[in-house]
Design a protein around this motif. Structure first.
Motif, short mmCIF file in Angstrom:
data_model
loop_
_atom_site.label_atom_id
_atom_site.label_comp_id
_atom_site.label_asym_id
_atom_site.label_seq_id
_atom_site.Cartn_x
_atom_site.Cartn_y
_atom_site.Cartn_z
N GLN A 85 0.82 -1.20 0.00
CA GLN A 85 0.00 0.00 0.00
C GLN A 85 0.86 1.26 0.00
O GLN A 85 0.57 2.23 -0.70
N ALA A 86 1.92 1.25 0.80
CA ALA A 86 2.81 2.41 0.86
C ALA A 86 3.49 2.64 -0.48
O ALA A 86 3.59 3.78 -0.95
N ALA A 87 3.95 1.56 -1.09
CA ALA A 87 4.62 1.69 -2.39
C ALA A 87 3.66 2.21 -3.45
O ALA A 87 4.03 3.02 -4.30
N ALA A 88 2.40 1.73 -3.39
CA ALA A 88 1.40 2.20 -4.35
C ALA A 88 1.15 3.69 -4.20
O ALA A 88 0.78 4.38 -5.17
N ALA A 107 8.19 -12.16 -2.62
CA ALA A 107 8.35 -11.93 -4.05
C ALA A 107 7.24 -11.06 -4.63
O ALA A 107 7.41 -10.45 -5.69
N THR A 108 6.10 -10.96 -3.92
CA THR A 108 5.03 -10.09 -4.41
C THR A 108 5.42 -8.61 -4.32
O THR A 108 4.74 -7.77 -4.89
N LEU A 109 6.52 -8.32 -3.64
CA LEU A 109 7.00 -6.95 -3.54
C LEU A 109 7.89 -6.54 -4.71
O LEU A 109 8.28 -5.37 -4.81
N ARG A 110 8.20 -7.49 -5.58
CA ARG A 110 9.21 -7.21 -6.61
C ARG A 110 8.82 -6.03 -7.51
O ARG A 110 9.63 -5.15 -7.81
N ALA A 111 7.58 -6.02 -7.99
CA ALA A 111 7.17 -4.94 -8.88
C ALA A 111 7.23 -3.60 -8.15
O ALA A 111 7.70 -2.59 -8.71
N ALA A 112 6.77 -3.58 -6.89
CA ALA A 112 6.81 -2.34 -6.12
C ALA A 112 8.23 -1.87 -5.89
O ALA A 112 8.51 -0.67 -5.90
N ALA A 113 9.15 -2.82 -5.68
CA ALA A 113 10.56 -2.47 -5.45
C ALA A 113 11.21 -1.87 -6.67
O ALA A 113 12.30 -1.28 -6.57
#
Length: 333
Positions: A85-88, A107-113
């Protein structure tokens, strides 16, 4: 450097008592807001610490356009959802360990990272005693490092404490075993190849109250650790080499502003007469961690530990859980 404007998700004890006071003392950080699901709790924390803004929901803080970076010390099961949410919302995230409850979830954080900076908060990497320990190993002061041994324990059997709630990521391995794993990765400067674990679970709580493990880093390098949430308070890191050993005496909970000590034994006398004690400068490890992250947010050079590093940690924990179930050595996937 222009200050980075931070917000904090939750009034977690680690933040209120340890992290936030050090962040507030930094010339590189402006801690502008704190959020809780309870507005009175957020206001009380803000008043106690002198934080200008208090929000009664995490979403309100994330909608604040002036917040650039977020510290996420929420319970373990909320690390990934709130980091996403923060990354979005375009915020950089320093997330408490463990960053996720599995490598698959991490791994679900990869796109946000790829859009913002996301880092798992291991403050010890920024403390002078850990940097000096690695420096001594690199310099060959103990010869070739063969073994890292870690003990880390405390006593807490309160069912209401989040560290004792299995469904949300409680237990010894997630809470403090992650530090033991990091110790081997940091001092060997390598990743383990396989692991084996022995786990004792509390029959009422369901959490692992004591976990021991052996990690094979290859080339004869081994990490052995025992972590426990129901033993006397204790912590120590030993590094054994072919010609000597070193010891970090308060490796993880170094007191704020304390001058820590490393013991170096190049003689090997069994009575300890060859031990030399080196005192490191006083330091505030949470402040150093947040400042390093702030510099990276501003595009300045410095040590950074991104999602790949967090995934490496998560894969080891996954393998240890598999070993608990199988009773055998498990390869790191």
């Amino acid at each position: 450097m222009r200050k980075v404007v931070w917000g904090v998700l939750s009034t977690a004890r680690i933040g209120i008592e340890k992290v936030l006071p050090e962040m507030l003392a930094s010339p590189l950080i402006e801690l502008r807001a704190i959020a809780s699901r309870s507005l009175p709790a957020a206001r009380a924390a803000a008043q106690q610490l002198g934080i200008p803004r208090a929000y009664g929901s995490y979403e309100e803080l994330l909608a604040d356009p002036e917040i650039e970076a977020v510290y996420n010390p929420l319970p373990n099961h909320l690390h990934v959802p709130l980091t996403l949410q923060a990354a979005a919302a375009g915020k950089h995230v320093l997330c408490e360990k463990p960053i996720a409850l599995s490598a698959e979830e991490a791994a679900t954080l990869r796109a946000a990272a790829g859009r913002v900076r996301i880092e798992e908060a291991f403050m010890v990497r920024h403390h002078p005693q850990w940097q000096r320990a690695r420096e001594l190993v690199r310099a060959g002061r103990i010869g070739t490092p063969r073994a890292v041994q870690v003990a880390f324990s405390y006593f807490n059997d309160d069912p209401a404490n989040i560290r004792n709630q299995a469904a949300i990521g409680g237990g010894a391995l997630y809470d403090i075993g992650c530090y033991a794993i990091l110790s081997g990765r940091w001092l060997f400067e390598a990743e383990p190849r396989r692991v084996v674990a022995l786990v004792d679970r509390d029959p009422a709580l369901g959490t692992d109250r004591s976990t021991s493990a052996l990690l094979d880093f290859g080339a004869g390098r081994q990490l052995a650790f025992t972590v426990s949430t129901q033993s006397c308070p204790y912590q120590r890191v030993q590094v054994l080499g072919t010609r000597g050993r070193l010891e970090i005496r308060i490796p993880f909970n170094a007191p704020r502003g304390g001058a820590m000590q490393i013991a170096l034994d190049e003689g090997g006398a069994l009575d300890g007469s060859g031990v030399q004690v080196e005192t490191l400068p006083a330091a505030e490890q949470y402040r150093l961690e947040a400042e390093a992250f702030s510099r990276l947010v501003r595009g300045e050079p410095g040590p950074g530990y991104g999602l790949d590093d967090a995934l490496a940690q998560a894969r080891v924990i996954d393998a240890l859980w598999r070993s608990e179930r199988s009773g055998r050595w498990e390869d790191i996937a």
